[in-house]
Write a protein that holds these residues in place. Structure first.
Motif, PDB file in Angstrom:
ATOM      1  N   GLU A   1       2.163   4.505  -9.016  1.00 38.55           N
ATOM      2  CA  GLU A   1       1.554   4.895 -10.297  1.00 38.55           C
ATOM      3  C   GLU A   1       0.568   6.045 -10.124  1.00 38.55           C
ATOM      4  O   GLU A   1       0.038   6.280  -9.047  1.00 38.55           O
ATOM      5  N   GLY A   2       0.309   6.735 -11.209  1.00 40.09           N
ATOM      6  CA  GLY A   2      -0.739   7.750 -11.253  1.00 40.09           C
ATOM      7  C   GLY A   2      -0.370   9.078 -10.640  1.00 40.09           C
ATOM      8  O   GLY A   2      -1.237   9.916 -10.431  1.00 40.09           O
ATOM      9  N   LEU A   3       0.894   9.304 -10.343  1.00 37.39           N
ATOM     10  CA  LEU A   3       1.314  10.588  -9.787  1.00 37.39           C
ATOM     11  C   LEU A   3       1.717  11.530 -10.909  1.00 37.39           C
ATOM     12  O   LEU A   3       2.318  11.117 -11.887  1.00 37.39           O
ATOM     13  N   ASP A   4       1.392  12.797 -10.737  1.00 35.23           N
ATOM     14  CA  ASP A   4       1.939  13.806 -11.633  1.00 35.23           C
ATOM     15  C   ASP A   4       2.717  14.797 -10.776  1.00 35.23           C
ATOM     16  O   ASP A   4       2.810  14.631  -9.558  1.00 35.23           O
ATOM     17  N   ASP A   5       3.315  15.800 -11.384  1.00 41.21           N
ATOM     18  CA  ASP A   5       4.155  16.742 -10.639  1.00 41.21           C
ATOM     19  C   ASP A   5       3.399  17.410  -9.494  1.00 41.21           C
ATOM     20  O   ASP A   5       3.939  17.593  -8.410  1.00 41.21           O
ATOM     21  N   LEU A   6       2.138  17.758  -9.711  1.00 42.44           N
ATOM     22  CA  LEU A   6       1.342  18.412  -8.674  1.00 42.44           C
ATOM     23  C   LEU A   6       1.082  17.459  -7.515  1.00 42.44           C
ATOM     24  O   LEU A   6       1.138  17.857  -6.355  1.00 42.44           O
ATOM     25  N   ASP A   7       0.820  16.192  -7.803  1.00 44.92           N
ATOM     26  CA  ASP A   7       0.632  15.204  -6.742  1.00 44.92           C
ATOM     27  C   ASP A   7       1.884  15.093  -5.887  1.00 44.92           C
ATOM     28  O   ASP A   7       1.809  14.973  -4.663  1.00 44.92           O
ATOM     29  N   VAL A   8       3.050  15.107  -6.524  1.00 46.35           N
ATOM     30  CA  VAL A   8       4.311  14.989  -5.805  1.00 46.35           C
ATOM     31  C   VAL A   8       4.504  16.200  -4.888  1.00 46.35           C
ATOM     32  O   VAL A   8       4.910  16.053  -3.736  1.00 46.35           O
TER      33      VAL A   8
ATOM     34  N   MET B   1       0.839  -1.191   0.000  1.00 41.68           N
ATOM     35  CA  MET B   1       0.000   0.000   0.000  1.00 41.68           C
ATOM     36  C   MET B   1       0.881   1.251   0.000  1.00 41.68           C
ATOM     37  O   MET B   1       1.856   1.334   0.740  1.00 41.68           O
ATOM     38  N   ALA B   2       0.543   2.241  -0.804  1.00 40.16           N
ATOM     39  CA  ALA B   2       1.382   3.427  -0.978  1.00 40.16           C
ATOM     40  C   ALA B   2       1.573   4.203   0.318  1.00 40.16           C
ATOM     41  O   ALA B   2       2.620   4.760   0.557  1.00 40.16           O
ATOM     42  N   ALA B   3       0.576   4.247   1.202  1.00 36.60           N
ATOM     43  CA  ALA B   3       0.670   5.024   2.428  1.00 36.60           C
ATOM     44  C   ALA B   3       1.756   4.492   3.354  1.00 36.60           C
ATOM     45  O   ALA B   3       2.213   5.185   4.244  1.00 36.60           O
ATOM     46  N   GLU B   4       2.189   3.266   3.174  1.00 41.61           N
ATOM     47  CA  GLU B   4       3.209   2.669   4.010  1.00 41.61           C
ATOM     48  C   GLU B   4       4.617   2.898   3.461  1.00 41.61           C
ATOM     49  O   GLU B   4       5.584   2.531   4.097  1.00 41.61           O
TER      50      GLU B   4
ATOM     51  N   LEU C   1      11.711  13.279 -10.344  1.00 44.50           N
ATOM     52  CA  LEU C   1      11.212  12.678  -9.118  1.00 44.50           C
ATOM     53  C   LEU C   1       9.958  11.855  -9.383  1.00 44.50           C
ATOM     54  O   LEU C   1       9.835  10.718  -8.924  1.00 44.50           O
ATOM     55  N   THR C   2       9.031  12.418 -10.141  1.00 41.76           N
ATOM     56  CA  THR C   2       7.793  11.709 -10.477  1.00 41.76           C
ATOM     57  C   THR C   2       8.100  10.407 -11.210  1.00 41.76           C
ATOM     58  O   THR C   2       7.493   9.364 -10.923  1.00 41.76           O
ATOM     59  N   GLU C   3       9.068  10.423 -12.114  1.00 41.58           N
ATOM     60  CA  GLU C   3       9.436   9.220 -12.846  1.00 41.58           C
ATOM     61  C   GLU C   3      10.059   8.173 -11.921  1.00 41.58           C
ATOM     62  O   GLU C   3       9.748   6.983 -12.019  1.00 41.58           O
ATOM     63  N   TYR C   4      10.930   8.582 -11.017  1.00 42.58           N
ATOM     64  CA  TYR C   4      11.510   7.635 -10.062  1.00 42.58           C
ATOM     65  C   TYR C   4      10.410   6.969  -9.231  1.00 42.58           C
ATOM     66  O   TYR C   4      10.443   5.759  -9.000  1.00 42.58           O
ATOM     67  N   LEU C   5       9.456   7.764  -8.782  1.00 46.10           N
ATOM     68  CA  LEU C   5       8.376   7.211  -7.961  1.00 46.10           C
ATOM     69  C   LEU C   5       7.493   6.272  -8.772  1.00 46.10           C
ATOM     70  O   LEU C   5       7.046   5.238  -8.274  1.00 46.10           O
ATOM     71  N   ARG C   6       7.269   6.602 -10.040  1.00 43.50           N
ATOM     72  CA  ARG C   6       6.486   5.713 -10.907  1.00 43.50           C
ATOM     73  C   ARG C   6       7.195   4.373 -11.056  1.00 43.50           C
ATOM     74  O   ARG C   6       6.585   3.312 -10.927  1.00 43.50           O
ATOM     75  N   ARG C   7       8.501   4.420 -11.277  1.00 40.93           N
ATOM     76  CA  ARG C   7       9.280   3.186 -11.425  1.00 40.93           C
ATOM     77  C   ARG C   7       9.289   2.365 -10.141  1.00 40.93           C
ATOM     78  O   ARG C   7       9.455   1.146 -10.178  1.00 40.93           O
ATOM     79  N   ALA C   8       9.122   3.048  -8.991  1.00 38.08           N
ATOM     80  CA  ALA C   8       9.092   2.355  -7.707  1.00 38.08           C
ATOM     81  C   ALA C   8       7.704   1.785  -7.399  1.00 38.08           C
ATOM     82  O   ALA C   8       7.486   1.226  -6.334  1.00 38.08           O
ATOM     83  N   GLY C   9       6.769   1.958  -8.343  1.00 36.56           N
ATOM     84  CA  GLY C   9       5.449   1.369  -8.168  1.00 36.56           C
ATOM     85  C   GLY C   9       4.377   2.320  -7.688  1.00 36.56           C
ATOM     86  O   GLY C   9       3.265   1.906  -7.401  1.00 36.56           O
TER      87      GLY C   9
END
Length: 74
Positions: free
Chosen positions: A46-53, A1-4, A36-44
């Motif tokens: 998904e669905g984040l954009d720059d504003l979400d980050v 889960m992403a929150a963890e 940063l957004t791309e690194y996080l996407r690769r880490a699983g």
């Protein structure tokens, strides 16, 4: 889960890159929010954009927030 997930973005280095760590693993050096957004996407995360980050409470920003990429003091 992403929150963890534990996400840390370290202070800018002398070239403006910021080390990115997820769950104890260094993913690389982000030079901007897109990287940063791309690194996080690769880490699983998904669905984040720059504003979400920028708004995410999951990210621990060290040495400045999402707008700080230049290592020189203001």
């Amino acid at each position: 889960m992403a929150a963890e997930r534990v996400i840390v973005v370290y202070p800018p280095d002398e070239t403006g890159g910021r080390r990115v760590r997820v769950d104890g693993t260094i993913l690389g050096r982000a030079r901007d929010l897109r990287d940063l957004t791309e690194y996080l996407r690769r880490a699983g995360l998904e669905g984040l954009d720059d504003l979400d980050v920028v708004r995410s409470l999951l990210i621990e920003w060290r040495g400045g927030g999402p707008e700080d990429w230049d290592p020189r003091p203001p």
